[in-house]
Design a protein around this motif. Structure first.
Motif, PDB file in Angstrom:
ATOM      1  N   GLY A  80      15.654 -20.378  11.384  1.00  0.00           N
ATOM      2  CA  GLY A  80      14.996 -19.279  11.838  1.00  0.00           C
ATOM      3  C   GLY A  80      15.531 -17.885  11.450  1.00  0.00           C
ATOM      4  O   GLY A  80      16.668 -17.932  10.674  1.00  0.00           O
ATOM      5  N   LEU A  81      15.283 -17.093  11.896  1.00  0.00           N
ATOM      6  CA  LEU A  81      15.844 -15.588  11.707  1.00  0.00           C
ATOM      7  C   LEU A  81      17.060 -15.237  11.832  1.00  0.00           C
ATOM      8  O   LEU A  81      17.631 -15.936  12.952  1.00  0.00           O
TER       9      LEU A  81
ATOM     10  N   LYS B 260      25.222 -27.267  15.332  1.00  0.00           N
ATOM     11  CA  LYS B 260      24.832 -27.360  16.794  1.00  0.00           C
ATOM     12  C   LYS B 260      23.265 -27.716  16.982  1.00  0.00           C
ATOM     13  O   LYS B 260      22.889 -27.541  18.099  1.00  0.00           O
TER      14      LYS B 260
ATOM     15  N   TRP C 126      17.124  -7.315  11.589  1.00  0.00           N
ATOM     16  CA  TRP C 126      17.599  -8.809  11.704  1.00  0.00           C
ATOM     17  C   TRP C 126      16.267  -9.613  11.629  1.00  0.00           C
ATOM     18  O   TRP C 126      16.369 -10.878  11.187  1.00  0.00           O
TER      19      TRP C 126
ATOM     20  N   SER D  39      11.355 -21.719  14.521  1.00  0.00           N
ATOM     21  CA  SER D  39      10.830 -20.381  14.590  1.00  0.00           C
ATOM     22  C   SER D  39      10.608 -19.934  13.622  1.00  0.00           C
ATOM     23  O   SER D  39       9.524 -20.452  12.929  1.00  0.00           O
TER      24      SER D  39
ATOM     25  N   HIS E  84      14.977 -20.673  23.572  1.00  0.00           N
ATOM     26  CA  HIS E  84      14.786 -20.654  22.348  1.00  0.00           C
ATOM     27  C   HIS E  84      15.802 -21.190  21.486  1.00  0.00           C
ATOM     28  O   HIS E  84      15.782 -21.409  20.246  1.00  0.00           O
TER      29      HIS E  84
ATOM     30  N   TYR F   5      19.680 -23.565  20.609  1.00  0.00           N
ATOM     31  CA  TYR F   5      19.955 -24.676  20.178  1.00  0.00           C
ATOM     32  C   TYR F   5      20.319 -25.684  21.260  1.00  0.00           C
ATOM     33  O   TYR F   5      20.075 -26.982  20.925  1.00  0.00           O
TER      34      TYR F   5
END
Ligand SMILES: N[C@@H](CCC(=O)N[C@@H](CS)C(=O)NCC(=O)O)C(=O)O
Length: 292
Positions: free
Chosen positions: A56-57, A67, A100, A156, A269, A271
């Motif tokens: 993801g981002l 992780k 980001w 994501s 959202h 890990y």
């Protein structure tokens, strides 16, 4: 170009390799992590299938390798995992590192058409063609891998990548899964920002890169083999960045079978969420890759 091995790390009986190679698509060096399970490393190795995990981002190949806990179940079943980066790095396009959720760390797994991003921001071609072709042809790492058995997953922005690349390329992957995917990027702030920047303002054209649109074109006679998990405590879900209901609705209206979306009570959202369900996603891929 050939991979350079930066590190070799023992993990759950197998090995995690931190690699880099020069990409012709992105025109930059690209980092990528590869996990080989013990079955691929014995003196008489068997060829193992491959699960590609798209991040993801803001992520690099490290976040999920460290992780996500995919390696635990993958080592038991004999499944390799590939963790690519999320964008080219160091192209120095104006604004590349200004936010980001766009530019570096946010390539969205598409080939950009707009200046300056069309120079190097070609993550779709990189992930679907250059990276697997380079890997499977590699004298050291390719020999352990079965190029005919590949599945894809992601988190994501990477969930968007996994779903869209799967839907765009029937037959390329044996199954797909996603954690908290950006499931309808044409209708959420992250997707609108990225698609405007990379693809321009033509919203009709965005549909070719949007899972909730692409699923409408899937062959109704072919099971989708898709597993999606979303946490109900995920702030990005609550803010309307993910929109998994739109994917479910589009699939149902189009009569597409084989999409399982699970809403996991209270998970966020992070890990902690992914690690809680990574066994399920590895099992899902393994089932369709002939390991279970
Ligand atoms: N950087 C963003 C968060 C972005 C984010 O949550 N990225 C997810 C993927 S969409 C991620 O995996 N981040 C890296 C990490 O948690 O290790 C913020 O500060 O709000």
């Amino acid at each position: 170009m050939a991979f350079e091995t930066k590190a070799t790390i023992a993990s759950f009986g197998g090995k995690l390799y931190k690699l880099t190679h020069q990409s012709t698509e992105t025109t930059t060096p690209m980092a990528v992590n590869l996990y080989l399970p013990p079955q691929a490393l014995t003196p008489t190795p068997t060829k193992v299938p491959l699960l590609i995990y798209l991040s993801g981002l803001t992520c690099t190949p490290e976040n999920c390798s460290e992780k996500g806990f995919f390696q635990h179940r993958a080592s038991q079943l004999g499944l390799a995992i590939l963790y690519p980066d999320t964008s080219p790095r160091g192209l120095n396009h104006p604004g590349e590192t200004a936010s980001w959720d766009f530019g570096a760390g946010a390539g969205f797994y598409i080939d950009a058409t707009q200046e300056p991003w069309k120079n190097g921001y070609r993550m779709e071609s990189y992930i679907t063609r250059e990276l697997p072709q380079t890997l499977f042809a590699d004298a050291t790492y390719g020999a352990a891998l079965d190029a005919s058995r590949v599945s894809i997953t992601g988190h994501s922005m990477g969930g968007h990548g996994a779903l869209t690349l799967y839907l765009k390329n029937p037959g390329m992957y044996k199954s797909v899964s996603a954690f908290a995917p950006i499931a309808n990027p044409g209708k959420c702030p992250w997707g609108e920002k990225a698609f405007t920047g990379y693809l321009g303002g033509d919203r009709e054209g965005w549909k070719r890169h949007d899972a909730s649109e692409l699923v409408k074109g899937w062959d109704k006679g072919v099971d989708l083999k898709a597993l999606v998990d979303v946490g109900t405590g995920d702030n990005f879900y609550k803010q309307g960045q993910l929109l998994p209901e739109n994917l479910e609705k589009a699939a149902a209206e189009a009569g597409v079978k084989g999409l399982t979306v699970r809403y996991q009570e209270g998970y966020d959202h992070s890990y902690y969420f992914m690690a809680s369900f990574s066994d399920d996603h590895v099992n899902h891929a393994a089932k369709h890759l002939g390991l279970l």
